[in-house]
Design a protein around this motif. Structure first.
Motif, PDB file in Angstrom:
ATOM      1  N   UNK A 186      75.955  -6.257  18.335  1.00  0.00           N
ATOM      2  CA  UNK A 186      76.314  -5.038  17.600  1.00  0.00           C
ATOM      3  C   UNK A 186      76.269  -3.820  18.512  1.00  0.00           C
ATOM      4  N   UNK A 187      75.202  -3.693  19.291  1.00  0.00           N
ATOM      5  CA  UNK A 187      75.050  -2.539  20.177  1.00  0.00           C
ATOM      6  C   UNK A 187      76.150  -2.536  21.235  1.00  0.00           C
ATOM      7  N   UNK A 188      76.430  -3.699  21.813  1.00  0.00           N
ATOM      8  CA  UNK A 188      77.485  -3.779  22.826  1.00  0.00           C
ATOM      9  C   UNK A 188      78.830  -3.342  22.247  1.00  0.00           C
ATOM     10  N   UNK A 189      79.165  -3.828  21.062  1.00  0.00           N
ATOM     11  CA  UNK A 189      80.445  -3.490  20.447  1.00  0.00           C
ATOM     12  C   UNK A 189      80.521  -2.016  20.060  1.00  0.00           C
ATOM     13  N   UNK A 190      79.450  -1.510  19.444  1.00  0.00           N
ATOM     14  CA  UNK A 190      79.465  -0.120  18.996  1.00  0.00           C
ATOM     15  C   UNK A 190      79.552   0.849  20.169  1.00  0.00           C
ATOM     16  N   UNK A 191      78.786   0.589  21.213  1.00  0.00           N
ATOM     17  CA  UNK A 191      78.785   1.496  22.365  1.00  0.00           C
ATOM     18  C   UNK A 191      80.158   1.528  23.034  1.00  0.00           C
ATOM     19  N   UNK A 192      80.797   0.378  23.170  1.00  0.00           N
ATOM     20  CA  UNK A 192      82.125   0.354  23.777  1.00  0.00           C
ATOM     21  C   UNK A 192      83.140   1.047  22.870  1.00  0.00           C
ATOM     22  N   UNK A 213      85.056   2.644  28.023  1.00  0.00           N
ATOM     23  CA  UNK A 213      83.880   1.789  27.902  1.00  0.00           C
ATOM     24  C   UNK A 213      84.059   0.419  28.514  1.00  0.00           C
ATOM     25  N   UNK A 214      85.297   0.001  28.754  1.00  0.00           N
ATOM     26  CA  UNK A 214      85.566  -1.320  29.319  1.00  0.00           C
ATOM     27  C   UNK A 214      85.755  -1.292  30.827  1.00  0.00           C
ATOM     28  N   UNK A 215      85.733  -0.121  31.447  1.00  0.00           N
ATOM     29  CA  UNK A 215      86.026  -0.039  32.870  1.00  0.00           C
ATOM     30  C   UNK A 215      84.858  -0.530  33.700  1.00  0.00           C
ATOM     31  N   UNK A 216      85.192  -1.167  34.824  1.00  0.00           N
ATOM     32  CA  UNK A 216      84.190  -1.748  35.718  1.00  0.00           C
ATOM     33  C   UNK A 216      83.267  -0.676  36.292  1.00  0.00           C
ATOM     34  N   UNK A 217      83.824   0.510  36.555  1.00  0.00           N
ATOM     35  CA  UNK A 217      83.055   1.565  37.209  1.00  0.00           C
ATOM     36  C   UNK A 217      81.985   2.163  36.307  1.00  0.00           C
ATOM     37  N   UNK A 232      76.778  -4.004  28.374  1.00  0.00           N
ATOM     38  CA  UNK A 232      77.346  -4.744  27.240  1.00  0.00           C
ATOM     39  C   UNK A 232      77.486  -6.223  27.574  1.00  0.00           C
ATOM     40  N   UNK A 233      77.977  -6.521  28.791  1.00  0.00           N
ATOM     41  CA  UNK A 233      78.107  -7.928  29.187  1.00  0.00           C
ATOM     42  C   UNK A 233      76.752  -8.617  29.220  1.00  0.00           C
ATOM     43  N   UNK A 234      75.759  -7.925  29.751  1.00  0.00           N
ATOM     44  CA  UNK A 234      74.427  -8.544  29.831  1.00  0.00           C
ATOM     45  C   UNK A 234      73.864  -8.805  28.432  1.00  0.00           C
ATOM     46  N   UNK A 235      74.065  -7.903  27.513  1.00  0.00           N
ATOM     47  CA  UNK A 235      73.565  -8.115  26.154  1.00  0.00           C
ATOM     48  C   UNK A 235      74.231  -9.329  25.504  1.00  0.00           C
ATOM     49  N   UNK A 236      75.511  -9.474  25.722  1.00  0.00           N
ATOM     50  CA  UNK A 236      76.222 -10.627  25.155  1.00  0.00           C
ATOM     51  C   UNK A 236      75.713 -11.923  25.786  1.00  0.00           C
ATOM     52  N   UNK A 237      75.491 -11.919  27.101  1.00  0.00           N
ATOM     53  CA  UNK A 237      75.060 -13.136  27.781  1.00  0.00           C
ATOM     54  C   UNK A 237      73.614 -13.497  27.464  1.00  0.00           C
ATOM     55  N   UNK A 238      72.770 -12.512  27.205  1.00  0.00           N
ATOM     56  CA  UNK A 238      71.387 -12.811  26.817  1.00  0.00           C
ATOM     57  C   UNK A 238      71.364 -13.661  25.558  1.00  0.00           C
ATOM     58  N   UNK A 239      72.298 -13.398  24.646  1.00  0.00           N
ATOM     59  CA  UNK A 239      72.355 -14.200  23.415  1.00  0.00           C
ATOM     60  C   UNK A 239      72.549 -15.676  23.722  1.00  0.00           C
ATOM     61  N   UNK A 240      73.217 -15.998  24.821  1.00  0.00           N
ATOM     62  CA  UNK A 240      73.535 -17.392  25.135  1.00  0.00           C
ATOM     63  C   UNK A 240      72.522 -18.047  26.072  1.00  0.00           C
ATOM     64  N   UNK A 241      71.531 -17.319  26.502  1.00  0.00           N
ATOM     65  CA  UNK A 241      70.485 -17.904  27.347  1.00  0.00           C
ATOM     66  C   UNK A 241      69.346 -18.417  26.480  1.00  0.00           C
ATOM     67  N   UNK A 242      68.909 -19.636  26.742  1.00  0.00           N
ATOM     68  CA  UNK A 242      67.765 -20.246  26.053  1.00  0.00           C
ATOM     69  C   UNK A 242      67.963 -20.289  24.538  1.00  0.00           C
TER      70      UNK A 242
END
Length: 376
Positions: free
Chosen positions: A326-332, A339-343, A350-360
């Motif tokens: 939710x936070x990743x989507x809302x902030x972007x 909000x999507x730019x690499x710089x 946002x990417x890290x928050x999404x990936x944390x969901x898939x760890x462990x």
């Protein structure tokens, strides 16, 4: 219950936050995350010198912390800086060794705490679907030795680890809770093959295969066939750490977004003056505080009996998975296309928050696990 951190923990957090802000800015972090090793050995050593790794372990094991709140304080600060050094696997492997290791194995903890040895957890498999007890890698007894054969997926920092904590099935069906044994496998053992790759959220991981790797009894961690309890406890520590890391990342993502709303103008006024956007920011802030409460609950329960501990960490991981997305989507969305730019650092948070969901274990897995533990 008093949720205020002790003075020592506040000092630890202040020291780590200051070090990250001064020495681990976003440009430095991005350069490290995209480098060939995927982390910095120099900075890893400096984290060790500051005592950050030692804070994750009990005094009896050579550290000076080790409680649930020590873990959460450290990883929340790491999440604020998107730190990519191998803290998570050091915690998981180290806590497993501390819980079930023989004296000679526990001697390794000093090398973990001083940062001289890189270790990695090799447990997940391509078809395990987050289930701890689903282990198809096999270890068979041959005279006085063990022979290991199988494959492990998404081994964090696997290319640079000198030692793997590996789970293997020594008896029973592939998903039986009994029959799992833990082994400490040297990276340079004959038959160990590592294929590294870059992760989408920075840093590197590896696929590790074990092709008739021969080990003696000294490599067994704990009791043969009884490794699941140790694995569950150590990974529970890791789940708490990931949840705390996510809260730190959420705080930074929210702060970036709030600053953007205050400075970006439309129709001659800051867009943060629009009531609809204020409501979205307020809702997001409430969700982040709920996530923080779940982490506090899990940290407080880390020393409790098994069911209480595991339900608390699964509840926290479920909350973090839902709220992190939710936070990743809302902030972007509140940033718009920028909000999507690499710089922009926000995209990386946002990417890290999404990936944390898939760890462990993702939110669906931990919701099912929370319900199942309550039904036992």
């Amino acid at each position: 219950m008093n949720f205020q951190h002790t003075e020592d923990r506040r000092m630890l957090a202040d020291t780590l936050n200051r070090f990250i802000s001064e020495q681990y800015g976003f440009e430095t972090r991005d350069r490290i995350a995209q480098s060939a090793p995927g982390f910095s050995r120099e900075l890893w050593g400096r984290f060790a010198e500051l005592g950050i790794i030692g804070a994750l372990f009990d005094e009896a094991d050579g550290g000076f912390g080790g409680g649930g709140f020590d873990i959460s304080v450290v990883f929340e600060s790491l999440g604020r800086g998107l730190v990519v050094e191998p803290f998570l696997d050091t915690l998981i492997v180290g806590r497993a060794i501390a819980k079930s290791g023989a004296d000679a194995q526990k001697a390794l903890l000093g090398e973990l705490i001083d940062g001289s040895k890189i270790v990695a957890l090799a447990h997940g498999e391509p078809d395990s679907h987050y289930e701890l007890a689903r282990v198809t890698t096999r270890a068979q007894r041959h005279g006085e030795t063990w022979q290991l054969h199988g494959a492990k997926a998404v081994v964090q920092h696997g290319e640079h680890a000198s030692l793997f904590l590996m789970s293997a099935r020594t008896s029973g069906a592939d998903d039986a809770q009994h029959g799992i044994t833990l082994f400490l496998v040297p990276r340079d053992a004959a038959g160990v093959n590592v294929r590294g790759y870059r992760k989408i959220d920075g840093g590197r991981a590896a696929e590790v295969t074990f092709d008739n790797v021969t080990l003696d009894d000294d490599a067994v961690l704990g009791i043969v066939d009884e490794g699941l309890a140790t694995l569950e406890y150590a990974i529970g520590c890791g789940v708490l750490a990931l949840c705390a890391e996510a809260v730190g990342a959420m705080d930074v993502a929210r702060d970036y977004t709030l600053e953007y709303l205050r400075t970006r103008k439309q129709f001659g006024v800051p867009i943060g003056s629009f009531q609809a956007l204020q409501h979205r920011m307020a809702d997001m802030s409430l969700e982040i505080e709920q996530a923080r409460s779940a982490v506090i609950n899990a940290a407080a329960a880390l020393g409790a009996e098994r069911k209480v501990r595991e339900r608390a960490v699964s509840a926290a991981k479920f909350s973090i998975g839902r709220i992190g997305a939710l936070v990743a989507e809302e902030c972007i969305q509140l940033h718009g296309g920028i909000g999507m730019t690499w710089e922009l650092p926000l995209a990386h948070y946002a990417k890290r928050l999404v990936m944390i969901d898939h760890e462990l274990g993702d939110e669906d897995h931990h919701l099912e696990r929370f319900i199942a533990l309550g039904a036992d």
